[in-house]
Structure formats: C-alpha cells, structure tokens
Design a protein around this motif. Structure first.
Motif, PDB file in Angstrom:
ATOM      1  N   GLN A   2       0.834  -1.191   0.000  1.00 43.65           N
ATOM      2  CA  GLN A   2       0.000   0.000   0.000  1.00 43.65           C
ATOM      3  C   GLN A   2       0.878   1.254   0.000  1.00 43.65           C
ATOM      4  OE1 GLN A   2      -2.463  -1.080   3.449  1.00 43.65           O
ATOM      5  NE2 GLN A   2      -4.213  -1.098   2.075  1.00 43.65           N
ATOM      6  N   THR A   3       0.481   2.234  -0.808  1.00 44.08           N
ATOM      7  CA  THR A   3       1.282   3.441  -0.983  1.00 44.08           C
ATOM      8  C   THR A   3       0.424   4.676  -0.722  1.00 44.08           C
ATOM      9  OG1 THR A   3       0.753   3.509  -3.346  1.00 44.08           O
ATOM     10  CG2 THR A   3       2.755   2.326  -2.688  1.00 44.08           C
ATOM     11  N   ALA A   4       1.095   5.804  -0.552  1.00 41.77           N
ATOM     12  CA  ALA A   4       0.359   7.032  -0.283  1.00 41.77           C
ATOM     13  C   ALA A   4       1.149   8.245  -0.750  1.00 41.77           C
ATOM     14  CB  ALA A   4       0.059   7.163   1.215  1.00 41.77           C
ATOM     15  N   ARG A  29       4.133   2.887   2.221  1.00 43.64           N
ATOM     16  CA  ARG A  29       5.218   3.557   1.491  1.00 43.64           C
ATOM     17  C   ARG A  29       4.733   4.922   1.006  1.00 43.64           C
ATOM     18  NH1 ARG A  29       7.678   1.730  -4.323  1.00 43.64           N
ATOM     19  NH2 ARG A  29       9.327   3.323  -4.462  1.00 43.64           N
ATOM     20  N   ILE A  30       5.370   6.002   1.498  1.00 45.24           N
ATOM     21  CA  ILE A  30       5.053   7.349   1.038  1.00 45.24           C
ATOM     22  C   ILE A  30       5.823   7.568  -0.255  1.00 45.24           C
ATOM     23  CG2 ILE A  30       4.990   9.794   1.611  1.00 45.24           C
ATOM     24  CD1 ILE A  30       3.343   8.070   3.501  1.00 45.24           C
ATOM     25  N   VAL A  31       5.127   7.566  -1.385  1.00 46.06           N
ATOM     26  CA  VAL A  31       5.800   7.591  -2.687  1.00 46.06           C
ATOM     27  C   VAL A  31       5.940   8.991  -3.266  1.00 46.06           C
ATOM     28  CG1 VAL A  31       5.167   5.233  -3.284  1.00 46.06           C
ATOM     29  CG2 VAL A  31       3.590   7.112  -3.836  1.00 46.06           C
ATOM     30  N   GLY A  32       5.299   9.979  -2.656  1.00 41.43           N
ATOM     31  CA  GLY A  32       5.418  11.318  -3.195  1.00 41.43           C
ATOM     32  C   GLY A  32       4.773  12.354  -2.299  1.00 41.43           C
ATOM     33  N   GLU A  33       5.239  13.592  -2.444  1.00 38.48           N
ATOM     34  CA  GLU A  33       4.664  14.717  -1.711  1.00 38.48           C
ATOM     35  C   GLU A  33       4.461  15.879  -2.678  1.00 38.48           C
ATOM     36  OE1 GLU A  33       6.733  15.795   1.831  1.00 38.48           O
ATOM     37  OE2 GLU A  33       7.058  13.711   2.459  1.00 38.48           O
ATOM     38  N   ALA A  34       3.432  16.676  -2.403  1.00 35.87           N
ATOM     39  CA  ALA A  34       3.114  17.806  -3.271  1.00 35.87           C
ATOM     40  C   ALA A  34       2.799  19.026  -2.424  1.00 35.87           C
ATOM     41  CB  ALA A  34       1.915  17.468  -4.163  1.00 35.87           C
ATOM     42  N   LEU A  47       1.444   7.947 -10.240  1.00 33.81           N
ATOM     43  CA  LEU A  47       1.826   6.900  -9.300  1.00 33.81           C
ATOM     44  C   LEU A  47       0.680   6.006  -8.864  1.00 33.81           C
ATOM     45  CD1 LEU A  47       4.181   9.064  -7.021  1.00 33.81           C
ATOM     46  CD2 LEU A  47       4.810   7.633  -8.987  1.00 33.81           C
ATOM     47  N   LYS A  48      -0.559   6.486  -9.055  1.00 33.04           N
ATOM     48  CA  LYS A  48      -1.745   5.735  -8.640  1.00 33.04           C
ATOM     49  C   LYS A  48      -1.600   5.172  -7.219  1.00 33.04           C
ATOM     50  CE  LYS A  48      -3.086   4.509 -13.345  1.00 33.04           C
ATOM     51  NZ  LYS A  48      -2.163   5.504 -13.942  1.00 33.04           N
ATOM     52  N   PRO A  49      -1.359   6.033  -6.257  1.00 33.92           N
ATOM     53  CA  PRO A  49      -1.186   5.557  -4.872  1.00 33.92           C
ATOM     54  C   PRO A  49      -2.481   4.994  -4.307  1.00 33.92           C
ATOM     55  CG  PRO A  49      -1.408   7.936  -4.906  1.00 33.92           C
ATOM     56  CD  PRO A  49      -1.322   7.507  -6.344  1.00 33.92           C
ATOM     57  N   THR A  50      -2.355   4.179  -3.288  1.00 37.03           N
ATOM     58  CA  THR A  50      -3.536   3.615  -2.632  1.00 37.03           C
ATOM     59  C   THR A  50      -4.330   4.707  -1.920  1.00 37.03           C
ATOM     60  OG1 THR A  50      -2.146   1.681  -2.166  1.00 37.03           O
ATOM     61  CG2 THR A  50      -4.334   1.739  -1.146  1.00 37.03           C
ATOM     62  N   PHE A  51      -3.601   5.620  -1.267  1.00 40.04           N
ATOM     63  CA  PHE A  51      -4.235   6.689  -0.499  1.00 40.04           C
ATOM     64  C   PHE A  51      -3.603   8.031  -0.829  1.00 40.04           C
ATOM     65  CE2 PHE A  51      -4.195   2.845   2.221  1.00 40.04           C
ATOM     66  CZ  PHE A  51      -5.566   2.616   2.291  1.00 40.04           C
ATOM     67  N   ALA A  52      -4.399   9.066  -0.695  1.00 41.26           N
ATOM     68  CA  ALA A  52      -3.902  10.438  -0.833  1.00 41.26           C
ATOM     69  C   ALA A  52      -4.372  11.230   0.375  1.00 41.26           C
ATOM     70  CB  ALA A  52      -4.417  11.078  -2.116  1.00 41.26           C
ATOM     71  N   PHE A  53      -3.421  11.746   1.147  1.00 44.39           N
ATOM     72  CA  PHE A  53      -3.735  12.604   2.290  1.00 44.39           C
ATOM     73  C   PHE A  53      -3.645  14.044   1.804  1.00 44.39           C
ATOM     74  CE2 PHE A  53      -2.396   8.598   4.037  1.00 44.39           C
ATOM     75  CZ  PHE A  53      -3.186   8.426   5.177  1.00 44.39           C
ATOM     76  N   ALA A 112      -5.556   1.971  11.607  1.00 44.90           N
ATOM     77  CA  ALA A 112      -6.021   0.603  11.853  1.00 44.90           C
ATOM     78  C   ALA A 112      -7.107   0.211  10.862  1.00 44.90           C
ATOM     79  CB  ALA A 112      -6.531   0.488  13.287  1.00 44.90           C
ATOM     80  N   ARG A 113      -7.967   1.162  10.524  1.00 47.89           N
ATOM     81  CA  ARG A 113      -9.038   0.881   9.566  1.00 47.89           C
ATOM     82  C   ARG A 113      -8.510   0.791   8.133  1.00 47.89           C
ATOM     83  NH1 ARG A 113     -12.963   4.329   7.105  1.00 47.89           N
ATOM     84  NH2 ARG A 113     -12.242   6.107   8.334  1.00 47.89           N
ATOM     85  N   LEU A 114      -7.575   1.699   7.775  1.00 44.64           N
ATOM     86  CA  LEU A 114      -7.044   1.700   6.413  1.00 44.64           C
ATOM     87  C   LEU A 114      -6.216   0.457   6.119  1.00 44.64           C
ATOM     88  CD1 LEU A 114      -5.938   5.424   5.903  1.00 44.64           C
ATOM     89  CD2 LEU A 114      -8.120   4.342   5.371  1.00 44.64           C
ATOM     90  N   ARG A 115      -5.564  -0.089   7.145  1.00 44.97           N
ATOM     91  CA  ARG A 115      -4.750  -1.299   6.955  1.00 44.97           C
ATOM     92  C   ARG A 115      -5.565  -2.459   6.399  1.00 44.97           C
ATOM     93  NH1 ARG A 115       0.155  -2.237   9.797  1.00 44.97           N
ATOM     94  NH2 ARG A 115       0.887  -0.486  11.065  1.00 44.97           N
TER      95      ARG A 115
END
Length: 249
Positions: A2-4, A29-34, A47-53, A112-115
C-alpha cells in the motif's frame, strides 16, 4: 504494497504527517509529496497511490478539486485546519476527514481501519458522518480554533489559543506572539478572526488582534494610545477608531 502521497502547501505540515504515518504504519510507502493541488493531481495520475492525504486549501487546485477530478482508484483522506468543507467531503466520497492538529489517537484509529481496507471497498458513510459530527461538536466551543501550529524557524510549535498574546498581519502570513513563542502561521488575519472568540480577542488596529487576558496597561500620549502586554517587550498601537475600547481601562 500500500502506498500514499501527502499534499500540503506547508512543508512542516507534510513532515509532521509523514513522521506520524511512518511511526504508526511502517509498511505504508510514502511515494510522493506535493505542495499544491496541480502537483498532487499529477502524482495521483502518475503513481496511482492507494491513499492520498490531502490538505483542502492549497494553491492551484484545492484538495476538493483534486479529489473530484482524480481518475485513479486512490482513496482520499482530508487533513485540514478548518471544518468548513465537511459537507463537500461527502460529495467526493472521502474516506475520512481529519482536523489539524491531528491527534495521534485519532490517526491511529484511522490507520487501523485503512490497513484492512479492501481496494474495492465502499466508503463507510456512517463512520464518516460520525467523524464529521465529532468535528461539529468540537467547533461549537467558545473558540472554534483551539490549537495553532506555529512555524518558528525550522520548528513547528503547538500553541493553544489561550496562550496567544496577539496576532499581527504580515503580508500573506500572520505573526503569532505568545508566551515564549514568536512565529508565523499561513492564515490571513481575516481568516483567523472568523475562528476567534470575539469576547476574548479584540482588534486594536487594522493589522493587529490582541488577547484581552494579556493587556497589562494602556498608555496615552496625547492622541496616541498604546497597549502594554504581559510578558511582551513591545507596545502595540491602538488606531484612533478603536480608542473607545480602552478608555475605561
């Protein structure tokens, strides 16, 4: 795996969230920041990450615009200092909505929920509604803005609103002076005024808002009026239209 990605226009805020996520979820895995919405959109597409914060208020595109325009299966979590866009979070099917400063316990529950979240899982609207209701209750306090993340040099200091002596406009930033703190936040004085308790904070000048609790004395010199604040070396001028607020002191 899982990536973000993390998107926020404040480097300090990105760093703090990255460190919290690394501590709570080492496998993520934090794959990028903006630092703006356009860069966040590009990262999601590439990158099509799993999550975006996503922060909501960003240059170029807001976090809401990024979320509504994405084509990848990336799931969105909003992290923001304001709750004014809570309803829009429903419309873009956000997984959750975290209010800055993010509490470690609150983030731990989300992690815990996102896992265990399945890629095709639908949004738990009941859970999101519960989160937003909690935010609504929080903002009904005397002061909607409870905590500030103040940039002091290379550090970010947490300062409770009650500890602020005064705010002073500084172009696109606002200077915050408190007990042993002198730094800046990336909100205009107008934005802050909408979040402050008017019974506690008073505007003394076009670019200055003072915490009444810290007013030690009022000094008058002819047509000039200045405030002396507890624990603050400098005196603050009071504009002529606001003199009436302090004549009885």
């Amino acid at each position: 795996m899982q990536t973000a990605i993390i998107a926020d226009d404040e480097p300090h805020m990105r760093e703090m969230l990255r460190e919290q996520l690394n501590a709570l979820w080492p496998e993520l895995r934090i794959v990028g920041e903006a630092e703006d919405g356009l860069a966040a959109t590009a990262l999601i597409h590439a990158l099509k990450p799993t999550f975006a914060f996503l922060d909501i208020r960003m240059p170029g595109m807001t976090g809401l615009e990024v979320a509504s325009g994405k084509t990848a299966d990336t799931r969105v979590v909003f992290v923001t200092a304001f709750d004014a866009h809570a309803v829009e979070a429903f419309e873009v099917q956000a997984l959750d909505y975290l209010l800055k400063p993010v509490e470690a316990g609150r983030l731990a529950k989300l992690v815990a929920r996102l896992r265990t979240l399945q890629p095709a899982a639908t949004v738990d609207l009941a859970r999101l509604a519960e989160s937003l209701a909690s935010l609504s209750t929080m903002t009904q306090a005397v002061s909607r803005l409870q905590w500030l993340q103040v940039a002091v040099g290379q550090q970010v200091r947490m300062l409770h609103i009650d500890e602020v002596c005064f705010f002073e406009s500084d172009l696109k930033y606002t200077r915050v002076v408190g007990e042993n703190v002198d730094g800046i936040i990336r909100f205009s004085l107008k934005q802050l005024s909408e979040q402050l308790d008017s019974a506690l904070f008073v505007q003394t000048h076009r670019g200055t808002v003072v915490n009444r609790r810290f007013i030690h004395a009022v000094h008058r010199h002819g047509e000039t009026m200045e405030l002396e604040l507890k624990g603050v070396g400098e005196r603050l001028k009071v504009s002529q239209p606001n003199h009436h607020l302090f004549r009885a002191m």
